[in-house]
Scaffold this motif. Sequence first.
Motif, PDB file in Angstrom:
ATOM      1  N   ILE A  66       1.127  -1.434  -0.095  1.00 40.85           N
ATOM      2  CA  ILE A  66       0.234   0.075   0.230  1.00 40.85           C
ATOM      3  C   ILE A  66       0.603   1.221  -0.049  1.00 40.85           C
ATOM      4  N   SER A  67       1.608   0.695   0.168  1.00 38.64           N
ATOM      5  CA  SER A  67       2.709   2.140   0.619  1.00 38.64           C
ATOM      6  C   SER A  67       2.737   2.393  -0.677  1.00 38.64           C
ATOM      7  N   LEU A  68       4.029   1.942  -1.281  1.00 40.12           N
ATOM      8  CA  LEU A  68       4.475   1.436  -2.696  1.00 40.12           C
ATOM      9  C   LEU A  68       2.766   1.862  -3.790  1.00 40.12           C
ATOM     10  N   LEU A  69       2.590   1.537  -3.343  1.00 43.89           N
ATOM     11  CA  LEU A  69       1.074   1.618  -4.754  1.00 43.89           C
ATOM     12  C   LEU A  69       0.036   2.938  -4.452  1.00 43.89           C
ATOM     13  N   VAL A  70       0.168   2.902  -2.810  1.00 43.27           N
ATOM     14  CA  VAL A  70      -1.511   4.232  -3.245  1.00 43.27           C
ATOM     15  C   VAL A  70      -0.291   5.350  -1.987  1.00 43.27           C
ATOM     16  N   THR A  71      -0.477   5.107  -0.522  1.00 46.43           N
ATOM     17  CA  THR A  71       0.490   6.219   0.336  1.00 46.43           C
ATOM     18  C   THR A  71       1.026   6.193   1.687  1.00 46.43           C
ATOM     19  N   PRO A  72       2.216   6.175   2.065  1.00 47.76           N
ATOM     20  CA  PRO A  72       2.573   5.598   3.807  1.00 47.76           C
ATOM     21  C   PRO A  72       1.517   5.589   4.816  1.00 47.76           C
ATOM     22  N   ASN A  73       0.667   6.969   4.524  1.00 44.89           N
ATOM     23  CA  ASN A  73      -0.371   7.430   5.253  1.00 44.89           C
ATOM     24  C   ASN A  73      -1.518   6.303   5.164  1.00 44.89           C
ATOM     25  N   ILE A  74      -1.524   5.903   4.568  1.00 48.58           N
ATOM     26  CA  ILE A  74      -2.648   5.125   3.606  1.00 48.58           C
ATOM     27  C   ILE A  74      -2.244   4.213   4.813  1.00 48.58           C
ATOM     28  N   SER A  75      -1.369   2.970   3.946  1.00 45.14           N
ATOM     29  CA  SER A  75      -1.125   1.614   4.461  1.00 45.14           C
ATOM     30  C   SER A  75      -0.657   1.586   6.453  1.00 45.14           C
ATOM     31  N   LEU A  76      -0.063   3.099   7.035  1.00 50.91           N
ATOM     32  CA  LEU A  76      -0.445   2.461   7.962  1.00 50.91           C
ATOM     33  C   LEU A  76      -1.975   2.696   9.314  1.00 50.91           C
ATOM     34  N   LEU A  77      -2.761   3.168   8.333  1.00 46.20           N
ATOM     35  CA  LEU A  77      -3.898   3.296   8.994  1.00 46.20           C
ATOM     36  C   LEU A  77      -5.037   1.945   8.510  1.00 46.20           C
ATOM     37  N   CYS A  78      -4.482   0.925   7.211  1.00 48.47           N
ATOM     38  CA  CYS A  78      -4.624   0.007   6.966  1.00 48.47           C
ATOM     39  C   CYS A  78      -4.186  -1.392   7.577  1.00 48.47           C
ATOM     40  N   GLY A  79      -2.920  -0.874   8.620  1.00 44.34           N
ATOM     41  CA  GLY A  79      -2.214  -1.713   8.980  1.00 44.34           C
ATOM     42  C   GLY A  79      -2.511  -2.198  10.750  1.00 44.34           C
ATOM     43  N   PHE A 179      -4.032  -3.109 -11.691  1.00 44.29           N
ATOM     44  CA  PHE A 179      -4.558  -1.953 -11.072  1.00 44.29           C
ATOM     45  C   PHE A 179      -4.240  -1.158 -12.012  1.00 44.29           C
ATOM     46  N   LYS A 180      -3.199  -0.786 -13.237  1.00 41.48           N
ATOM     47  CA  LYS A 180      -2.698   0.470 -14.180  1.00 41.48           C
ATOM     48  C   LYS A 180      -2.337   1.268 -13.225  1.00 41.48           C
ATOM     49  N   ILE A 181      -1.374   0.766 -11.749  1.00 41.73           N
ATOM     50  CA  ILE A 181      -0.406   2.242 -11.379  1.00 41.73           C
ATOM     51  C   ILE A 181       0.781   1.161 -11.638  1.00 41.73           C
ATOM     52  N   THR A 182       1.444   2.728 -11.774  1.00 34.09           N
ATOM     53  CA  THR A 182       2.664   2.665 -12.056  1.00 34.09           C
ATOM     54  C   THR A 182       3.359   3.033 -11.021  1.00 34.09           C
ATOM     55  N   THR A 183       4.232   2.911 -10.136  1.00 34.69           N
ATOM     56  CA  THR A 183       4.710   3.252  -8.900  1.00 34.69           C
ATOM     57  C   THR A 183       6.410   3.712  -9.354  1.00 34.69           C
ATOM     58  N   ASN A 184       6.804   4.212  -8.028  1.00 33.18           N
ATOM     59  CA  ASN A 184       8.310   4.956  -8.467  1.00 33.18           C
ATOM     60  C   ASN A 184       9.417   4.232  -8.638  1.00 33.18           C
ATOM     61  N   GLN A 185       8.897   3.147  -8.506  1.00 37.85           N
ATOM     62  CA  GLN A 185       9.467   1.699  -8.354  1.00 37.85           C
ATOM     63  C   GLN A 185       9.970   1.367  -9.768  1.00 37.85           C
ATOM     64  N   THR A 186       8.810   1.254 -10.465  1.00 37.32           N
ATOM     65  CA  THR A 186       9.137   0.987 -12.044  1.00 37.32           C
ATOM     66  C   THR A 186      10.001   2.147 -12.857  1.00 37.32           C
ATOM     67  N   LEU A 187       9.488   3.265 -12.015  1.00 36.68           N
ATOM     68  CA  LEU A 187      10.044   4.224 -12.851  1.00 36.68           C
ATOM     69  C   LEU A 187      11.480   4.299 -12.865  1.00 36.68           C
ATOM     70  N   LEU A 188      11.624   4.076 -11.695  1.00 40.52           N
ATOM     71  CA  LEU A 188      13.340   3.890 -11.387  1.00 40.52           C
ATOM     72  C   LEU A 188      14.022   3.395 -11.896  1.00 40.52           C
ATOM     73  N   GLU A 189      13.456   2.278 -11.799  1.00 35.71           N
ATOM     74  CA  GLU A 189      13.986   0.797 -12.620  1.00 35.71           C
ATOM     75  C   GLU A 189      14.364   1.407 -14.336  1.00 35.71           C
ATOM     76  N   LEU A 190      13.108   1.708 -14.830  1.00 38.15           N
ATOM     77  CA  LEU A 190      12.847   2.361 -16.421  1.00 38.15           C
ATOM     78  C   LEU A 190      14.219   2.952 -17.028  1.00 38.15           C
ATOM     79  N   SER A 191      13.835   4.261 -15.585  1.00 35.77           N
ATOM     80  CA  SER A 191      15.435   5.280 -15.849  1.00 35.77           C
ATOM     81  C   SER A 191      16.773   4.200 -15.627  1.00 35.77           C
TER      82      SER A 191
END
Length: 200
Positions: A66-79, A179-191
């Motif tokens: 959830i941190s990587l695909l949505v946001t860290p604050n939502i991941s805290l609440l979900c946890g 879910f057709k979400i591009t993460t910063n991790q994927t963008l970094l790897e492509l870069s």
Amino acid sequence: ALPILLERFIYYFNYKIYNKLKYFILTYLVIFIVVSLARFLQTLSFFPDQFDLKFLIPIPISSMIISLLVTPNISLLCGTIISILIAVMFKGDFTLFFFLFFSNAVTAFSTYKRYERNQIIESGYLVGLFNILFILSIGLFKEINDILWFGSNMLLGLVNGIISAMISLAILPYFENIFKITTNQTLLELSNLKIGRAHV
């Protein structure tokens, strides 16, 4: 009540994704997966008595995904929501809630703005080490004197963090694709791939 809390939280603090149904589906799916894994571990009974399999519940998976695909604050609440649900499942086990809540929090903080695969693996080791400290604290709080209990369950805590990171990295591309979400991790790897080709 817990789904309403999550919905209101996203509405007030992450409104830019509020009208995107895929983020809600993704979040609830991850919650369901982790709670289901906890239920599965609860049914296992062939391990020695010293092993408490609740320390193997992979809540770091929810925080990492959830941190990587949505946001860290939502991941805290979900946890937190997952911790409550699982603690209730285990007959109101307060120490389990304590363990899951802090393990999730450490995961969220340790994966913040860390997008490379080796950084996620490092976060898994860090979470595992903190899990050891949490389990040690729980054992001392319960006044447990069995050395085998400490050794067995601290090992489970370490494995929990490492395996959760490995599973998260393995399933992350599938979630991205579904879910057709591009993460910063994927963008970094492509870069990095484009830079590497440019130097060839």
